[in-house]
Structures are given as structure tokens and as C-alpha cells.
Enzyme design. Structure first.
Site, mmCIF file in Angstrom:
data_model
loop_
_atom_site.group_PDB
_atom_site.id
_atom_site.type_symbol
_atom_site.label_atom_id
_atom_site.label_comp_id
_atom_site.label_asym_id
_atom_site.label_seq_id
_atom_site.Cartn_x
_atom_site.Cartn_y
_atom_site.Cartn_z
ATOM 1 N N ASP A 81 0.880 -1.155 0.000
ATOM 2 C CA ASP A 81 0.000 0.000 0.000
ATOM 3 C C ASP A 81 0.924 1.213 0.000
ATOM 4 O O ASP A 81 2.115 1.115 0.316
ATOM 5 C CB ASP A 81 -0.924 -0.031 1.228
ATOM 6 C CG ASP A 81 -2.126 0.878 1.045
ATOM 7 O OD1 ASP A 81 -3.134 0.677 1.729
ATOM 8 O OD2 ASP A 81 -2.057 1.791 0.178
HETATM 9 C C1 GLC Z 1 -4.372 4.337 -0.083
HETATM 10 C C2 GLC Z 1 -5.247 3.127 0.121
HETATM 11 C C3 GLC Z 1 -5.192 2.143 -1.013
HETATM 12 C C4 GLC Z 1 -4.969 2.900 -2.319
HETATM 13 C C5 GLC Z 1 -3.587 3.510 -2.256
HETATM 14 C C6 GLC Z 1 -3.298 4.383 -3.484
HETATM 15 O O1 GLC Z 1 -3.783 4.734 1.124
HETATM 16 O O2 GLC Z 1 -5.108 2.417 1.353
HETATM 17 O O3 GLC Z 1 -6.419 1.410 -1.024
HETATM 18 O O4 GLC Z 1 -5.087 2.016 -3.413
HETATM 19 O O5 GLC Z 1 -3.364 4.268 -1.077
HETATM 20 O O6 GLC Z 1 -4.106 5.512 -3.464
#
Ligand code: GLC
Length: 751
Positions: free
Chosen positions: A229
Site C-alpha cells: 500500500d
Molecule cells: C491508499 C489506500 C489504497 C490505495 C492507495 C493508493 O492509502 O489504502 O487502497 O489504493 O493508497 O491511493
């Protein structure tokens, strides 16, 4: 993942290390002839940012994309085909935007209704989450666009999400929190998995080798790539070793340099870097190979899909007086700000710019052209609004109407990524508005818009009808109008229990934790598993949903289908109009060797029937859904026994039940001195070897007793070794080791 692609790479080790982190916020690096890959957020629309880049959709708009029903609603269709259609349509839009990976679906379990991102997840039940998530992944990847199954794993809250340790026992992990991921990885082979921010039992997901390598690849055979993430990597070197292939976003090469330094210092195995690079190369080449330049899509067609799927997602919670569907005539008072400013998606990284938004009031007027449709806001998000005046105006419209439709729910700032909710109550001013409207107009329908569950006990008995729209995407207005006027007969079903009060929820005493720990003390008893075990009243149960017609479940049978089972449920439409029925099948097992919920979902299907028509609905029941996870045997175990299978219209509306004998090997544990007398006696080899000894021993115990002594409590709570000590020389030397070794070998344990 196709295995015809090159598995090795001619890049230098330093270049291989460079592959392991993003080039920027949304793309992977182009290294040598390994192409770059563009990814962006989903999961219910595409958030392709043109100017800025951020992960909470705070800065700047994204390019217009169809906003389909978020997972909270998509799951309420109980229809994998609908999930497939949405994934497929999103895949088409991705191809047109030259996006190779869409970051979704989110399949984390809704452990607590206060979870800030529950709108983005499917269910409290792992089977529903797995089946719907699988449909979405298959649809997306059918268009040559990769999914990113997230957030792996046990990310069930927003508070302290980047640090908190989810402390979970093995059964709850395997049977509940990992189960949707397992189903989707093994059935639909997502191109990528996104690790979560949090810790699992103390170890960050991004560097959790047990999770990312032993379970994901060893147990489930995943062969795609694992990305982090955004910002979830704390230690890139540890992450590479654990099996994290791609750190996102990029950090201008800083962590690449750390990997190179670790290679030079011997703090990381060269094989780990090569392994990850090989996966990334295969992934990048595949993503490029699957591009379909020139793909076009129709905003109208996709909007129509969004409206149709949203219509299947709407749940009719109650309609005691048969007020619905509404007549498109007379005086209709539409009340509530959400009727003109609809809630249709959540806040945070999933927030997209829709291609258009149906306004409920407009759509109601369009379907009720002969009616007099008035509007009053009734309440406002604006703290400075004159609430009394808003309420008075709404009450006046309701009093003058033949029927009122009141839109209630949560504002976007009450539920978004990054923040959990303090509670589940509807806003006070909305409850006061409804009370005043009901006093003026008892013929009132409530329409709900919310991502997380809201407490409905205060209003459940008041309105003549309650329609739950959850968050329905950009076509919410049209879909709600379709249901209100009967263009669509509602067939949605709840995928999360509506509790009477927050104090009843399973995680009430532990959510969201403290000092970087949240303890999942409820174990497997999440959602209906908890409420049913504790026999706690709920306002509306998991699986609940009504129709404008009615259905009788005339019979159920369950037969073996290879290793699996299939239930045949005969359903008849006993009402006056065509409708769709979602048939659920739950299993029960009395006397299980482990704690179980009274019943758990093992299958579901659906059928469309004309009035008076009947049909057999076949519901596949995978054998694995009967199993529990054995912490000692480190595997899923199906117990032999008499299972009850319930054909049901909800977890608490059991229509038909049938009992089936399920054959399975007796469960054998490795026998040691700590094994109970019962385990020793039930083992064919050890039981036979010690039969005479035990018989003499029990005879000695019961000598002088006037009646038969029931030794059961003693058998399974007395350790064999401790007991032997009380028998003195009755056991020949070496006999115990010999017998236990033979028994363990026969049961497949080494030595
Ligand atoms: C965010 C989310 C994830 C997302 C990523 C990119 O913090 O937790 O679901 O795809 O970052 O935006």
C-alpha cells in the site's frame, strides 16, 4: 499469470533492485527493456489524476469515469455476475485510459460497523466477500487489466492503520480474515496483491514473510506480484526478503540504494532480489502485452450498467403496509437534502469524478410525470442552517402530500478512508425530522444512503417502508426511483447485520484498540456468527431483504457432487408479480470438536420467477466451506458427522432444513504424553494397545460404586502421561514410546 514469459532477467543486480520500487506515484520503472506499468485507484471507478497525485483524492479532480456501486452495495446484489459486469466495464475504461492495473477490490472483512472504509468492502461474511470479489476480479482481468487484491491482510479499521497490530488467532485468520483473499487468489489469479499498512500479530504486513510468502505463495500458489500500500514499507530490505516485490510509491531510488548496499554487505540474499525482479519483469511484460489500444467505451452504456446493478443492490428492509411500489400520481413530498445532493460514494482514495450523477428528485419526477412532486431539504450539512425552518417546511409538505419519501443517511465527511466512526447513529436532526414528518404523514417511505451500517432501531417501526440504498454509485437516483415506482422489484440482501445498538457488536470492547494493538478477542464470531451465537436481537439480520412479491421454499435436498455438495431448493413465487429471490444456504454442526457459530453461510444462488412459477435453484456447496482450521494440524479439517443444511431467506429466516451425513476421516492428532486419555483410547492402535490397562484401571476406580461411573469428563481432560505415573509398574518399559510411535506413523505423522 501466464508462464510462457521469460522468468529470468539480463539486468544487473542494481537494475533488478531498481525494478522493486515505483518510478513515481502511479507507475513502475522502465528498466532496460522491461516496460513501465501504469496503475491507479478503483475499485468502483477510475481515479486517474491528471495534474497532482495523492492517495486520498484530496488534491484535484480525476478524469471522468463511471462511478459504479461501491462494494457495500455491489455485495448486496449477492450476484457474482453483476460484479463481473462492473469489473469488465472498468477494465474497458482502463484500457481506454492506458491503465494496466486497477487497485482493487478491497475484500477486508467488516469486523466492526464503525470501520471508516466499510463502504469499500463487501461483507462481514468471508464467503460473500470472496464470491463477489472473485467476480469483480474475473471481470476486470477479462479485459486484460490486472487487479490488486487489497488490503492484505487484516486491515479492518482506519484508526492507527499504519502502525496497529491486529492480534488475531489462527482460526479467525484462516476462517474469516484471510478467507476471501484465499478464494480469489486460488480461483481468479489476480495479477497483484496489495499488502496492507498494519501489523499482523506484531509484524508489518509489508515485511511479513509468513503472510507474503508462506501463506500467499506457499499455501495458495499465488504467482503474481505483491505491491505495498502507498507508504506501507518501513524497511525495504526486510520487505524484499519477506516477499514484497514492489514498493509504492517510488522514493526516487532511496530504498533501491539500500537494497544494493544490503547486497554488498550480505544483509540480503541475491536470490531474493533476483526472485522479485523476475516476477516484476513477468508482470510488466504481461501488462504491456495485454494492452488494447484503441479501446472505446460508451458513458451511456456504462451508466446503464451502473443503474441496473444499483437496482439489484437496493434492499427493501420493510414495507408492512404495502405502501410500495408508489403510484406515479397524486401528491408526493420528497424530503431530505440527499434527494438533490445524493450520497453515492465514499471519501478517500476510491473517490472518483463521475461521468454524470442521477438526481433522485429529478428521477422521481421523471417516473411520476402525472404526480405533484414537491421538495423540502428538511436538514442540511451546513451547520449554520436554520434547522427549525427547514424542518417546518418539510413537515408542511408532508402534511399536504398523499405520501412522503424521506431521504436520510450519512454525509461523506462522516465516513471516509482514514477515519473510523465514533458510533453508528443517524444524525440527531434527521431523526427529529423523521419523527415530525411521521406525525404529519404516516404514509412515509424512508430511503437510506450510507456506507457503514447505521442504527435503525429508533426508526425501524415508524415509517411505513424503509429502502436501504447504501451507496449506489452515480446512478443511485435512477435506481432508487426504479425501485420506488416498481420499475425494478427489489431483490438486494444485507451483507452486514444491522445491530440494535453499538454495544452489541462483537468488537465493542476492543475496537479500535490502544497503544498499537487491537485484539480480535471475538475470534471467528464476527457479524451474524456473533449475534446468532449469543442470541442477541438485531434490527435487521445478515441476508435480510424483502420483495414486492413473496416466495415459498417448498423443499431442499443436499447431495454429494464429487468431493463437494449441491443443494437443490425448490422455490415458488407466491405473489402477484415477477421477482428475483436470493436463496441462501447455511450449515450447522452440533457437537463439533471446536466452537462454531449456530450456522454459517456455505452457498447462495438466485432465481427470477413469474407470479405462480416455481423452479429448482442449485446452490453449490464447496466441501471446504464445512471445514474448520486446525491450529495443531495447520490445515483445514472437515469433521465427519451429521450436518444440517438450511435453505434460508436470511441468517434468521430459515425456510427448509435437511440433515446429511458427511463422511470424513476421523481427526487424528499427533499422540504424545500430553494427549488426553480420550484421544489415546479413540486411536485404533493406541486404544487397542492400552485397552486392557484402561479397563483394569476404570474397574479399580469404580470398585464399590453402586452405579456405572461416567468417565467421559475424565477421559478428555486427563493427560495420558500424568496418568501413567499413577499406574506404577503396570506398563512395561518402552511400551508407551513404541505404541505412540506406531500410532503416529499410521496417522501420517513422522516418528
Ligand atoms: C491508499 C489506500 C489504497 C490505495 C492507495 C493508493 O492509502 O489504502 O487502497 O489504493 O493508497 O491511493
Amino acid at each position: 499469470m501466464t508462464d510462457t514469459l521469460p522468468d529470468t532477467t539480463e539486468l544487473s543486480l542494481a537494475d533488478q533492485a531498481r525494478l522493486g520500487s515505483g518510478a513515481d506515484f502511479w507507475t513502475t520503472k522502465r528498466v532496460g527493456d522491461v516496460p513501465a506499468v501504469l496503475m491507479t485507484d478503483g475499485p468502483h471507478g477510475i481515479r486517474k489524476q491528471e495534474e497532482s497525485s495523492d492517495q486520498l483524492s484530496l488534491s484535484g479532480r480525476s478524469v471522468p469515469s463511471t462511478c459504479f456501486p461501491p462494494a457495500v452495495a455491489l455485495s448486496q446484489t449477492w450476484d457474482a455476475a453483476s460484479a463481473f459486469r462492473v469489473g469488465e466495464a472498468l477494465g474497458r475504461e482502463c484500457q481506454a485510459l492506458d491503465i494496466q492495473v486497477l487497485l482493487g477490490p478491497g475484500v477486508n472483512i467488516k469486523r466492526d460497523p464503525r470501520g471508516g472504509r466499510n463502504f469499500e468492502y463487501f461483507s462481514e461474511d468471508p464467503f460473500v466477500a470472496g464470491v463477489l470479489g472473485e467476480g469483480w476480479v474475473r471481470g476486470l482481468q477479462s479485459m486484460g487489466v490486472g487487479a490488486s487484491l487489497k488490503h492484505f491482510a487484516v486491515n479492518n479499521q482506519e484508526w492507527d492503520r499504519m502502525r496497529v497490530s491486529a492480534d488475531v488467532d489462527a482460526r479467525a485468520l484462516r476462517e474469516i480474515y484471510l478467507r476471501p483473499f484465499e478464494r480469489i487468489v486460488t480461483n481468479a489469479q489476480p495479477w497483484t496483491v496489495m499488502c496492507s499498512y498494519n501489523r499482523i500479530s506484531g509484524i508489518l504486513a509489508s515485511q511479513n514473510e509468513w503472510l507474503l510468502t508462506d501463506v500467499l505463495r506457499g499455501d495458495w500458489g499465488f504467482d503474481g506480484i505483491v505491491m505495498s500500500d502507498w507508504g506501507a514499507v518501513a524497511d525495504r530490505v526486510a520487505a524484499v526478503t519477506a516477499g514484497l516485490d514492489l514498493q509504492m510509491p517510488g522514493d526516487d531510488g532511496t530504498s533501491d540504494a539500500r537494497v544494493v548496499a544490503a547486497l554488498e554487505s550480505g544483509d540480503i540474499e541475491e536470490s531474493a532480489v533476483r526472485r522479485n525482479a523476475g516476477r516484476l519483469e513477468r508482470f510488466a511484460r504481461r501488462a504491456r502485452a495485454e494492452r488494447r489500444p484503441g479501446t472505446v467505451w460508451s458513458a451511456d452504456d456504462h451508466h446503464a450498467i451502473a443503474r441496473e446493478v444499483a437496482g439489484r443492490a437496493i434492499v427493501l428492509l420493510r414495507d408492512d403496509q404495502g405502501l410500495l411500489p408508489l403510484q406515479p400520481s397524486g401528491a408526493i413530498a420528497v424530503i431530505g437534502e440527499f434527494a438533490v445532493k445524493p450520497r453515492y460514494q465514499g471519501g478517500g482514495s476510491s473517490h472518483v469524478t463521475p461521468t454524470r450523477v442521477d438526481i433522485p428528485l429529478d428521477e422521481i419526477r421523471a417516473l411520476a410525470a402525472d404526480a405533484s412532486v414537491t421538495f423540502a431539504a428538511g436538514f442540511s450539512a451546513d451547520a449554520d442552517a436554520d434547522r427549525a425552518a427547514l424542518r417546518a417546511a418539510a413537515v408542511a409538505e408532508a402534511a399536504a402530500s398523499d405520501v412522503s419519501v424521506v431521504f436520510l443517511g450519512l454525509f461523506e465527511n462522516q465516513e471516509a478512508e482514514g477515519a473510523d466512526r465514533p458510533g453508528i447513529d443517524l444524525p440527531e436532526d434527521q431523526l427529529a425530522l423523521l419523527e415530525a414528518v411521521l406525525a404529519a404523514q404516516p404514509r412515509t417511505v424512508v430511503v437510506l444512503s450510507h456506507g457503514g451500517v447505521v442504527r435503525l432501531a429508533p426508526i425501524a417501526a415508524g415509517p411505513a417502508a424503509i429502502v436501504d440504498g447504501a451507496l449506489l454509485g452515480q446512478a443511485a437516483g435512477g435506481a432508487l426511483a426504479d425501485v420506488l415506482f416498481g420499475v425494478v422489484n427489489p431483490s438486494g440482501r444485507l451483507t452486514e447485520t444491522v445491530p440494535e445498538r453499538i454495544q452489541d457488536v462483537p468488537a465493542f470492547t476492543s475496537f479500535p484498540g490502544e497503544r498499537m494493538h487491537v485484539r480480535y478477542g471475538e475470534g471467528i464470531f464476527v457479524g451474524y456468527r456473533w449475534y446468532d451465537t449469543r442470541e442477541i436481537d438485531v434490527t435487521f439480520p445478515f441476508g435480510h431483504g424483502l420483495s414486492y412479491t413473496s416466495f415459498d421454499y417448498e423443499s431442499v435436498s443436499v447431495v454429494a457432487d464429487g468431493d463437494d455438495y449441491v443443494a437443490q431448493v425448490t422455490v415458488r413465487n407466491t405473489g402477484e408479480r415477477r421477482g428475483r429471490e436470493v436463496v441462501q444456504v447455511y450449515a450447522s454442526l452440533d457437537g463439533s470438536v471446536v466452537a462454531r457459530a449456530p450456522r454459517w453461510l456455505v452457498g447462495f444462488g438466485d432465481v427470477e420467477l413469474e407470479s405462480g412459477e416455481r423452479a429448482d435453484v442449485s446452490v453449490p456447496i464447496p466441501r471446504d466451506e464445512l471445514a474448520f482450521w486446525s491450529e495443531e494440524l495447520h490445515r483445514r479439517v472437515v469433521e465427519p458427522g451429521t450436518y444440517a443444511f438450511h435453505a434460508a431467506a436470511s441468517s434468521r429466516d430459515i425456510r427448509r432444513t435437511v440433515e446429511v451425513e458427511v463422511d470424513a476421516e476421523p481427526i487424528r492428532y499427533r499422540l504424545t504424553a500430553e494427549s488426553s486419555l480420550g484421544e489415546i483410547m479413540r486411536d485404533p492402535i493406541a486404544g487397542a494397545a492400552f485397552a486392557d490397562l484402561f479397563a483394569a484401571m476404570f474397574a479399580q476406580f469404580s470398585a464399590g460404586s453402586e452405579e456405572d461411573v461416567d468417565y467421559t469428563p475424565i477421559l478428555d481432560s486427563s493427560p495420558f502421561g500424568r496418568f501413567l505415573g499413577s499406574l506404577g509398574g503396570a506398563v512395561p518399559p518402552g511400551m508407551v514410546d513404541d505404541v505412540l510411535s506406531r500410532a503416529n506413523t499410521a496417522n501420517g505423522f513422522e516418528g
